[in-house]
Design a protein around this motif. Structure first.
Motif, PDB file in Angstrom:
ATOM      1  N   GLU A 263      63.385 101.015 -57.594  1.00 29.95           N
ATOM      2  CA  GLU A 263      63.418  99.984 -56.201  1.00 29.95           C
ATOM      3  C   GLU A 263      63.997  99.280 -55.585  1.00 29.95           C
ATOM      4  N   PRO A 264      64.908  98.797 -54.724  1.00 28.77           N
ATOM      5  CA  PRO A 264      65.226  97.724 -55.205  1.00 28.77           C
ATOM      6  C   PRO A 264      65.222  97.053 -53.457  1.00 28.77           C
ATOM      7  N   GLN A 265      65.196  95.975 -54.221  1.00 34.11           N
ATOM      8  CA  GLN A 265      64.068  94.977 -53.671  1.00 34.11           C
ATOM      9  C   GLN A 265      65.400  93.223 -53.524  1.00 34.11           C
ATOM     10  N   PRO A 266      65.554  92.778 -52.623  1.00 35.63           N
ATOM     11  CA  PRO A 266      66.352  91.440 -52.231  1.00 35.63           C
ATOM     12  C   PRO A 266      65.967  90.369 -54.207  1.00 35.63           C
ATOM     13  N   SER A 267      67.355  89.495 -53.674  1.00 39.34           N
ATOM     14  CA  SER A 267      67.358  89.063 -55.114  1.00 39.34           C
ATOM     15  C   SER A 267      67.963  87.822 -54.177  1.00 39.34           C
ATOM     16  N   LEU A 268      68.531  86.685 -55.053  1.00 39.84           N
ATOM     17  CA  LEU A 268      69.836  85.410 -54.138  1.00 39.84           C
ATOM     18  C   LEU A 268      69.074  85.245 -53.615  1.00 39.84           C
ATOM     19  N   PHE A 269      68.006  84.650 -52.666  1.00 45.76           N
ATOM     20  CA  PHE A 269      67.136  84.152 -52.160  1.00 45.76           C
ATOM     21  C   PHE A 269      66.435  82.760 -51.898  1.00 45.76           C
ATOM     22  N   THR A 270      66.399  82.382 -50.926  1.00 49.79           N
ATOM     23  CA  THR A 270      65.994  80.813 -50.661  1.00 49.79           C
ATOM     24  C   THR A 270      63.970  81.162 -50.533  1.00 49.79           C
ATOM     25  N   ALA A 331      62.352  88.001 -58.851  1.00 48.57           N
ATOM     26  CA  ALA A 331      62.661  89.140 -57.536  1.00 48.57           C
ATOM     27  C   ALA A 331      61.386  89.586 -57.789  1.00 48.57           C
ATOM     28  N   ARG A 332      61.830  90.264 -58.491  1.00 50.47           N
ATOM     29  CA  ARG A 332      60.309  91.204 -58.679  1.00 50.47           C
ATOM     30  C   ARG A 332      59.136  90.328 -58.444  1.00 50.47           C
ATOM     31  N   TYR A 333      58.563  89.596 -59.473  1.00 53.38           N
ATOM     32  CA  TYR A 333      57.841  88.760 -59.075  1.00 53.38           C
ATOM     33  C   TYR A 333      57.516  88.925 -57.544  1.00 53.38           C
ATOM     34  N   LEU A 334      58.147  87.629 -57.445  1.00 52.64           N
ATOM     35  CA  LEU A 334      57.720  86.934 -55.957  1.00 52.64           C
ATOM     36  C   LEU A 334      57.691  88.763 -54.785  1.00 52.64           C
ATOM     37  N   HIS A 335      57.997  89.376 -55.180  1.00 50.12           N
ATOM     38  CA  HIS A 335      57.352  91.054 -54.026  1.00 50.12           C
ATOM     39  C   HIS A 335      56.410  90.960 -54.575  1.00 50.12           C
ATOM     40  N   SER A 336      56.137  91.284 -55.600  1.00 52.50           N
ATOM     41  CA  SER A 336      54.712  91.447 -55.966  1.00 52.50           C
ATOM     42  C   SER A 336      53.612  90.735 -55.592  1.00 52.50           C
ATOM     43  N   SER A 337      53.864  88.820 -55.142  1.00 59.09           N
ATOM     44  CA  SER A 337      52.742  88.757 -54.899  1.00 59.09           C
ATOM     45  C   SER A 337      53.166  87.967 -53.659  1.00 59.09           C
ATOM     46  N   ASN A 338      53.870  89.084 -52.538  1.00 59.08           N
ATOM     47  CA  ASN A 338      54.393  88.601 -51.589  1.00 59.08           C
ATOM     48  C   ASN A 338      55.470  87.706 -50.726  1.00 59.08           C
ATOM     49  N   TYR A 339      56.106  86.863 -51.926  1.00 65.16           N
ATOM     50  CA  TYR A 339      56.855  85.991 -51.982  1.00 65.16           C
ATOM     51  C   TYR A 339      55.402  84.283 -51.888  1.00 65.16           C
ATOM     52  N   GLN A 340      54.356  84.579 -52.950  1.00 67.32           N
ATOM     53  CA  GLN A 340      53.900  83.402 -52.549  1.00 67.32           C
ATOM     54  C   GLN A 340      54.129  82.566 -54.123  1.00 67.32           C
ATOM     55  N   GLY A 341      54.154  80.976 -53.875  1.00 64.35           N
ATOM     56  CA  GLY A 341      53.962  80.678 -55.618  1.00 64.35           C
ATOM     57  C   GLY A 341      53.647  79.658 -55.037  1.00 64.35           C
ATOM     58  N   THR A 342      54.077  78.598 -56.450  1.00 59.91           N
ATOM     59  CA  THR A 342      54.660  77.225 -56.140  1.00 59.91           C
ATOM     60  C   THR A 342      55.594  76.558 -57.007  1.00 59.91           C
ATOM     61  N   GLU A 433      76.045  87.831 -47.292  1.00 57.60           N
ATOM     62  CA  GLU A 433      76.567  87.921 -49.532  1.00 57.60           C
ATOM     63  C   GLU A 433      75.617  87.709 -50.578  1.00 57.60           C
ATOM     64  N   PHE A 434      74.556  88.027 -49.959  1.00 56.84           N
ATOM     65  CA  PHE A 434      73.083  88.246 -51.687  1.00 56.84           C
ATOM     66  C   PHE A 434      73.060  89.243 -51.808  1.00 56.84           C
ATOM     67  N   VAL A 435      72.459  89.146 -53.065  1.00 56.97           N
ATOM     68  CA  VAL A 435      72.686  90.512 -53.814  1.00 56.97           C
ATOM     69  C   VAL A 435      71.082  91.313 -53.366  1.00 56.97           C
ATOM     70  N   THR A 436      70.672  92.768 -54.544  1.00 54.47           N
ATOM     71  CA  THR A 436      69.443  93.039 -54.502  1.00 54.47           C
ATOM     72  C   THR A 436      69.505  93.502 -56.337  1.00 54.47           C
ATOM     73  N   ALA A 437      68.423  93.383 -56.177  1.00 54.73           N
ATOM     74  CA  ALA A 437      67.472  94.361 -57.692  1.00 54.73           C
ATOM     75  C   ALA A 437      67.187  95.160 -57.379  1.00 54.73           C
ATOM     76  N   GLY A 438      67.419  96.007 -58.234  1.00 54.67           N
ATOM     77  CA  GLY A 438      67.612  97.866 -57.764  1.00 54.67           C
ATOM     78  C   GLY A 438      68.350  98.713 -58.304  1.00 54.67           C
ATOM     79  N   GLY A 439      68.432  99.785 -58.672  1.00 50.72           N
ATOM     80  CA  GLY A 439      69.406 100.998 -58.652  1.00 50.72           C
ATOM     81  C   GLY A 439      69.496 102.157 -59.541  1.00 50.72           C
ATOM     82  N   VAL A 440      70.336 102.801 -59.751  1.00 53.35           N
ATOM     83  CA  VAL A 440      70.416 103.473 -60.371  1.00 53.35           C
ATOM     84  C   VAL A 440      70.124 102.991 -61.695  1.00 53.35           C
ATOM     85  N   PRO A 441      69.089 103.558 -62.998  1.00 58.21           N
ATOM     86  CA  PRO A 441      68.430 102.382 -63.906  1.00 58.21           C
ATOM     87  C   PRO A 441      69.493 102.878 -64.960  1.00 58.21           C
ATOM     88  N   LEU A 442      70.343 102.016 -65.721  1.00 61.26           N
ATOM     89  CA  LEU A 442      71.062 101.527 -66.590  1.00 61.26           C
ATOM     90  C   LEU A 442      70.956 102.621 -68.135  1.00 61.26           C
TER      91      LEU A 442
END
Length: 525
Positions: A263-270, A331-342, A433-442
């Motif tokens: 599953e594609p998810q955003p990476s490299l974000f503020t 990236a995946r941790y934050l997606h699971s936590s709805n981008y919440q954290g400390t 210009e930012f990238v995505t985590a996910g795609g065809v499995p290696l």
């Protein structure tokens, strides 16, 4: 006779004097779907003419032998879906190593669009810090285990620098290890790649989207194209390189050929931060900061969630290389936590809390009659507005004199400087210009060749795979490496199926090269 793994061009004395441009015909970017077939056919005819002229002299009998065998010379076709860094580089490599191959790049938008806008328009081509394969692989949150093998040994940052240098593009290394063209313009990189494509005769097809792909009755790929004006067409290919980046188009094509998708998810974000006072300080940067991201329900510490680097305050929260690296690893941790954290920030990573406290006490002793809101103690190098913000966090009056501040307050201030909490409430806006985590499995791709393990003659390169790196040129290096490996593998595979038959008494010159034709080697058959 088979000539595996090399550029094989047959000349006799007469043909050797004829221009090699017959093979390496220069094409402009095509905007019409029919141009693919027309231009591919033109190149095929040109190649056939060259071989025919060669056959007219000392190599007579080749055509008759071929006819007797019921075979006709075929020029393999490679279609690259995606005109980004990985796709263009793969196309260039395949065409360089095996120029008889017809290479077509299909792009639904603008060619090299991410290259144009990356690095603020300067293009962070690669990295000058982590050039050894193992250390380099560790900079990829998705892929750091799989890429430890032959991947970067095949084509690493040094190879990238050399490739551009040989084509007149000089790169410079900045203090943080990022490498840019000395012109500080991404146009330099774009022009280099485009000029090389035109020189080699790579067909560049824009405004065409591949809507579906299948295997036809002849065992070739059938790609259905739809243009922006609604026109449609079908292209047949012996080899396909999917280099579609993080687009849903590429994921869909991979699935049609039997692959699964992580599953594609955003990476490299503020990070968005709940602190209106902080966001009023937008534009302030801090050069050497350490920060650790704590996530809801986190059971154990992840060392990758502790990063050091520059920090930038924005109108919505925090950014900068430090934050971007954290966002990649989390990236995946934050997606699971709805981008919440400390986010726990250490503003003095080179000092422990006792040293910070001692610095504050000594500053107090030296400047008893000065106001707290004056310049921050010299070791911290904070601009005054940010120093005031920290004082406010501890409810310290910036108008008070240092002499009036008790040691308990100084200790609390020291603790804040070493462990300052910011509540992350979301991610910043996703940028092209930012990238995505996910795609065809290696696990579904042979990383030594970039060929699919599920569909022969299908190759992948770039962000369509489940590979993404931290900020600093690592994602472009993934593109160059994947494009290089796939292009080499396709050319080698195609050359092994490209049969050249000659009379046993004939002598030919075989010119072999990887990047440019070199001196001839005489073969006797």
């Amino acid at each position: 006779m088979f000539l595996p793994g090399a550029i094989a061009t047959v000349y006799n004395c007469r043909a050797a004097s004829e221009p090699a441009a017959v093979l390496n015909h220069t094409y402009p970017i095509c905007n019409g779907l029919l141009s693919i077939h027309q231009r591919t056919a033109q190149t095929a005819r040109a190649c056939n003419k060259l071989h025919t002229r060669a056959s007219d002299s000392s190599v007579q009998g080749v055509e008759s032998e071929r006819a007797d065998a019921g075979q006709q010379q075929q020029h393999p076709v490679l279609v690259v879906v995606g005109g980004g860094a990985a796709g263009i580089f793969g196309a260039l490599q395949a065409k360089t190593v095996f120029p008889q191959m017809q290479v077509v790049v299909l792009e639904k938008g603008k060619l090299l669009s991410k290259v144009r806008i990356s690095g603020g328009g300067r293009c962070n081509v690669t990295t000058g810090l982590f050039v050894e394969p193992l250390a380099l692989a560790e900079q990829y949150p998705r892929g750091h285990k799989e890429l430890r093998g032959s991947f970067f040994r095949s084509h690493g940052p040094r190879d990238t620098v050399t490739w551009f240098s040989e084509r007149g593009v000089v790169l410079k290394t900045e203090e943080d290890g990022r490498m840019f063209p000395v012109t500080d313009s991404s146009t330099t990189i774009v022009d280099c790649l485009m000029n090389e494509a035109h020189r080699l005769g790579v067909v560049l097809q824009t405004r065409a989207s591949v809507s579906s792909i299948s295997i036809n009755e002849n065992g070739k790929f059938a790609l259905h194209l739809v243009a922006t004006n609604g026109a449609s067409n079908e292209v047949a290919a012996d080899y396909v390189l999917l280099a579609t980046g993080s687009s849903q188009q590429g994921y869909g094509l991979a699935v049609q050929l039997g692959h699964s998708i992580v599953e594609p998810q955003p990476s490299l974000f503020t990070f968005k931060v709940k602190d209106t006072v902080l966001t009023e300080l937008a534009g302030i940067s801090l050069s050497h900061i350490q920060a650790e991201l704590e996530l809801p329900g986190q059971k154990c510490r992840d060392p990758h969630l502790l990063q050091t680097g520059p920090l930038l305050i924005t109108h919505w929260g925090l950014s900068g290389p430090l934050i971007l690296r954290l966002s990649a690893w989390a990236a995946r941790y934050l997606h699971s936590s709805n981008y919440q954290g400390t986010l726990w920030v250490d503003f003095a990573p080179s000092m422990d809390v006792n040293e910070v406290f001692e610095t504050l006490v000594n500053h107090k002793i030296s400047f008893l009659t000065r106001q707290l809101g004056g310049p921050a103690p010299g070791k911290f190098l904070f601009v005054r507005r940010f120093w005031h913000y920290l004082l406010q966090r501890e409810n310290l009056d910036k108008m008070a004199l240092w002499a009036t501040v008790p040691k308990k307050s100084l200790w609390q201030l020291a603790t804040l400087l070493k462990r300052c909490a910011f509540l992350v409430s979301g991610k910043g806006e996703f940028k092209d210009e930012f990238v995505t985590a996910g795609g065809v499995p290696l696990s579904e791709v042979d990383l030594k060749t970039m060929e699919s393990k599920l569909c022969p003659h299908l190759f992948f390169a770039g962000e369509v795979l489940n590979i993404d790196g931290i900020t600093g040129g690592f994602n472009f290096q993934n593109a160059w490496t994947g494009g290089y490996i796939s292009g080499m593998a396709i050319a080698s595979l195609a050359s092994k199926t490209f049969e050249v038959k000659l009379p046993s008494s004939a002598q030919i010159f075989l010119f072999c090269s990887i990047s440019q034709p070199s001196s001839g080697m005489k073969w006797s058959l």
